[in-house]
Scaffold this motif. Structure first.
Motif, PDB file in Angstrom:
ATOM      1  N   HIS A  54       0.863  -1.185   0.000  1.00 54.37           N
ATOM      2  CA  HIS A  54       0.000   0.000   0.000  1.00 54.37           C
ATOM      3  C   HIS A  54       0.892   1.225   0.000  1.00 54.37           C
ATOM      4  O   HIS A  54       2.078   1.135   0.304  1.00 54.37           O
ATOM      5  CB  HIS A  54      -0.893   0.050   1.250  1.00 54.37           C
ATOM      6  N   THR A  55       0.313   2.391  -0.311  1.00 53.48           N
ATOM      7  CA  THR A  55       1.029   3.643  -0.091  1.00 53.48           C
ATOM      8  C   THR A  55       0.246   4.470   0.914  1.00 53.48           C
ATOM      9  O   THR A  55      -0.972   4.276   1.093  1.00 53.48           O
ATOM     10  CB  THR A  55       1.221   4.489  -1.374  1.00 53.48           C
ATOM     11  N   ILE A  56       0.953   5.371   1.557  1.00 54.14           N
ATOM     12  CA  ILE A  56       0.334   6.405   2.387  1.00 54.14           C
ATOM     13  C   ILE A  56       0.746   7.698   1.697  1.00 54.14           C
ATOM     14  O   ILE A  56       1.891   8.129   1.786  1.00 54.14           O
ATOM     15  CB  ILE A  56       0.860   6.367   3.839  1.00 54.14           C
ATOM     16  N   THR A  57      -0.184   8.286   0.964  1.00 55.66           N
ATOM     17  CA  THR A  57       0.101   9.462   0.154  1.00 55.66           C
ATOM     18  C   THR A  57      -0.748  10.622   0.656  1.00 55.66           C
ATOM     19  O   THR A  57      -1.977  10.568   0.599  1.00 55.66           O
ATOM     20  CB  THR A  57      -0.203   9.187  -1.337  1.00 55.66           C
ATOM     21  N   SER A  58      -0.086  11.665   1.132  1.00 56.01           N
ATOM     22  CA  SER A  58      -0.788  12.844   1.629  1.00 56.01           C
ATOM     23  C   SER A  58      -1.295  13.668   0.463  1.00 56.01           C
ATOM     24  O   SER A  58      -0.550  13.938  -0.488  1.00 56.01           O
ATOM     25  CB  SER A  58       0.169  13.670   2.490  1.00 56.01           C
ATOM     26  N   GLY A  59      -2.568  14.064   0.519  1.00 60.36           N
ATOM     27  CA  GLY A  59      -3.132  14.897  -0.529  1.00 60.36           C
ATOM     28  C   GLY A  59      -4.635  14.754  -0.628  1.00 60.36           C
ATOM     29  O   GLY A  59      -5.239  13.903   0.019  1.00 60.36           O
ATOM     30  N   ALA A  60      -5.215  15.613  -1.427  1.00 57.30           N
ATOM     31  CA  ALA A  60      -6.667  15.661  -1.584  1.00 57.30           C
ATOM     32  C   ALA A  60      -7.157  14.596  -2.552  1.00 57.30           C
ATOM     33  O   ALA A  60      -6.450  14.215  -3.483  1.00 57.30           O
ATOM     34  CB  ALA A  60      -7.079  17.045  -2.089  1.00 57.30           C
ATOM     35  N   PHE A  61      -8.374  14.138  -2.303  1.00 62.72           N
ATOM     36  CA  PHE A  61      -9.055  13.239  -3.238  1.00 62.72           C
ATOM     37  C   PHE A  61     -10.478  13.755  -3.403  1.00 62.72           C
ATOM     38  O   PHE A  61     -11.038  14.370  -2.506  1.00 62.72           O
ATOM     39  CB  PHE A  61      -9.036  11.779  -2.738  1.00 62.72           C
ATOM     40  N   THR A  62     -11.047  13.532  -4.591  1.00 66.49           N
ATOM     41  CA  THR A  62     -12.388  14.044  -4.880  1.00 66.49           C
ATOM     42  C   THR A  62     -13.191  13.006  -5.637  1.00 66.49           C
ATOM     43  O   THR A  62     -12.672  11.979  -6.066  1.00 66.49           O
ATOM     44  CB  THR A  62     -12.327  15.337  -5.723  1.00 66.49           C
ATOM     45  N   ASP A  63     -14.452  13.336  -5.837  1.00 63.59           N
ATOM     46  CA  ASP A  63     -15.370  12.523  -6.632  1.00 63.59           C
ATOM     47  C   ASP A  63     -15.419  11.075  -6.166  1.00 63.59           C
ATOM     48  O   ASP A  63     -15.322  10.141  -6.961  1.00 63.59           O
ATOM     49  CB  ASP A  63     -15.015  12.579  -8.121  1.00 63.59           C
ATOM     50  N   VAL A  64     -15.576  10.877  -4.841  1.00 63.81           N
ATOM     51  CA  VAL A  64     -15.654   9.521  -4.291  1.00 63.81           C
ATOM     52  C   VAL A  64     -17.053   8.976  -4.551  1.00 63.81           C
ATOM     53  O   VAL A  64     -18.056   9.594  -4.175  1.00 63.81           O
ATOM     54  CB  VAL A  64     -15.320   9.507  -2.791  1.00 63.81           C
ATOM     55  N   ASN A  65     -17.128   7.838  -5.213  1.00 62.13           N
ATOM     56  CA  ASN A  65     -18.399   7.186  -5.507  1.00 62.13           C
ATOM     57  C   ASN A  65     -19.000   6.679  -4.197  1.00 62.13           C
ATOM     58  O   ASN A  65     -18.364   5.890  -3.496  1.00 62.13           O
ATOM     59  CB  ASN A  65     -18.167   6.026  -6.472  1.00 62.13           C
ATOM     60  N   PRO A  66     -20.212   7.118  -3.833  1.00 63.70           N
ATOM     61  CA  PRO A  66     -20.797   6.702  -2.549  1.00 63.70           C
ATOM     62  C   PRO A  66     -21.083   5.198  -2.463  1.00 63.70           C
ATOM     63  O   PRO A  66     -21.119   4.638  -1.372  1.00 63.70           O
ATOM     64  CB  PRO A  66     -22.081   7.519  -2.444  1.00 63.70           C
ATOM     65  N   SER A  67     -21.243   4.535  -3.578  1.00 60.84           N
ATOM     66  CA  SER A  67     -21.534   3.097  -3.562  1.00 60.84           C
ATOM     67  C   SER A  67     -20.268   2.250  -3.447  1.00 60.84           C
ATOM     68  O   SER A  67     -20.236   1.261  -2.733  1.00 60.84           O
ATOM     69  CB  SER A  67     -22.276   2.685  -4.821  1.00 60.84           C
ATOM     70  N   THR A  68     -19.224   2.652  -4.163  1.00 59.81           N
ATOM     71  CA  THR A  68     -18.012   1.829  -4.210  1.00 59.81           C
ATOM     72  C   THR A  68     -16.872   2.370  -3.362  1.00 59.81           C
ATOM     73  O   THR A  68     -15.945   1.637  -3.035  1.00 59.81           O
ATOM     74  CB  THR A  68     -17.497   1.719  -5.656  1.00 59.81           C
ATOM     75  N   ILE A 118     -14.727   4.402  -4.473  1.00 60.94           N
ATOM     76  CA  ILE A 118     -13.619   4.672  -5.387  1.00 60.94           C
ATOM     77  C   ILE A 118     -13.573   6.165  -5.706  1.00 60.94           C
ATOM     78  O   ILE A 118     -14.582   6.769  -6.057  1.00 60.94           O
ATOM     79  CB  ILE A 118     -13.762   3.836  -6.676  1.00 60.94           C
ATOM     80  N   ARG A 119     -12.366   6.746  -5.556  1.00 55.94           N
ATOM     81  CA  ARG A 119     -12.199   8.172  -5.823  1.00 55.94           C
ATOM     82  C   ARG A 119     -12.019   8.409  -7.321  1.00 55.94           C
ATOM     83  O   ARG A 119     -11.476   7.577  -8.036  1.00 55.94           O
ATOM     84  CB  ARG A 119     -11.020   8.741  -5.030  1.00 55.94           C
ATOM     85  N   GLY A 120     -12.461   9.587  -7.755  1.00 58.20           N
ATOM     86  CA  GLY A 120     -12.341   9.940  -9.158  1.00 58.20           C
ATOM     87  C   GLY A 120     -11.029  10.636  -9.474  1.00 58.20           C
ATOM     88  O   GLY A 120     -10.536  10.563 -10.595  1.00 58.20           O
ATOM     89  N   SER A 121     -10.459  11.319  -8.478  1.00 62.13           N
ATOM     90  CA  SER A 121      -9.191  12.011  -8.703  1.00 62.13           C
ATOM     91  C   SER A 121      -8.456  12.180  -7.386  1.00 62.13           C
ATOM     92  O   SER A 121      -9.046  12.068  -6.314  1.00 62.13           O
ATOM     93  CB  SER A 121      -9.433  13.377  -9.351  1.00 62.13           C
ATOM     94  N   GLU A 122      -7.160  12.450  -7.500  1.00 61.26           N
ATOM     95  CA  GLU A 122      -6.342  12.705  -6.330  1.00 61.26           C
ATOM     96  C   GLU A 122      -5.256  13.696  -6.701  1.00 61.26           C
ATOM     97  O   GLU A 122      -4.860  13.775  -7.866  1.00 61.26           O
ATOM     98  CB  GLU A 122      -5.713  11.420  -5.800  1.00 61.26           C
ATOM     99  N   THR A 123      -4.811  14.464  -5.697  1.00 55.90           N
ATOM    100  CA  THR A 123      -3.744  15.435  -5.899  1.00 55.90           C
ATOM    101  C   THR A 123      -2.809  15.356  -4.700  1.00 55.90           C
ATOM    102  O   THR A 123      -3.159  15.810  -3.613  1.00 55.90           O
ATOM    103  CB  THR A 123      -4.315  16.862  -6.014  1.00 55.90           C
ATOM    104  N   PRO A 124      -1.621  14.762  -4.867  1.00 57.27           N
ATOM    105  CA  PRO A 124      -0.688  14.696  -3.745  1.00 57.27           C
ATOM    106  C   PRO A 124      -0.235  16.099  -3.344  1.00 57.27           C
ATOM    107  O   PRO A 124      -0.132  16.991  -4.187  1.00 57.27           O
ATOM    108  CB  PRO A 124       0.472  13.857  -4.281  1.00 57.27           C
TER     109      PRO A 124
END
Length: 146
Positions: free
Chosen positions: A78-92, A94-100
């Motif tokens: 696994h990684t531990i990556t600090s940064g923002a994530f967006t567009d998380v699917n409420p059912s799954t 799964i995030r749509g994007s990330e920005t470290p």
């Protein structure tokens, strides 16, 4: 004499067992279902486990000066990556994007190997999102208070 088991009786007994098992309590600092907790056993440190393709708990609230330690509980990387994530699917999840954001980006070795944990001390109050760069459903947040 005949013994008869009914569906209603089995369902009722199952419900009773589930209800009573919730009364046992959990002394761990990490709730088994992820979620938020604010009372670690040691107020100066806090553990988050990467397990079942999740960070557990997903959200923690800690005071400034707390060291958070991530531990890989799985036989995969696994990684531990600090940064923002967006567009998380409420059912799954799964995030749509990330920005470290560059605060940290560490690869955790599989459980039991050197490098299967990482620590970071949060000195400044704020909200600190992080994610696993490998697994799109592993998203979490550290909230640091005064």
């Amino acid at each position: 004499m005949t013994t008869r088991i009914t569906l209603t009786g089995v369902a009722g007994l199952s419900a009773l067992v589930l209800l009573l098992s919730g009364c046992a309590g959990n002394s761990s600092q990490m709730p088994p279902s992820g979620g938020t907790t604010t009372e670690p056993a040691d107020p100066s440190s806090y553990d988050v486990e990467a397990i079942s393709i999740m960070f557990m708990p997903e959200t923690i609230t800690v005071p400034a000066g707390t060291t958070v330690r991530w531990v890989n509980g799985e036989a995969i990387t696994h990684t531990i990556t600090s940064g923002a994530f967006t567009d998380v699917n409420p059912s799954t999840g799964i995030r749509g994007s990330e920005t470290p954001d560059g605060l940290f980006d560490v690869t955790l070795a599989p459980k039991g190997q050197d490098g299967d944990s990482f620590e970071h001390t949060y000195e400044t109050p704020g909200t600190y999102p992080y994610y696993c760069d490998i697994h799109l459903s592993m998203n979490a947040v550290v909230i640091v208070t005064e």
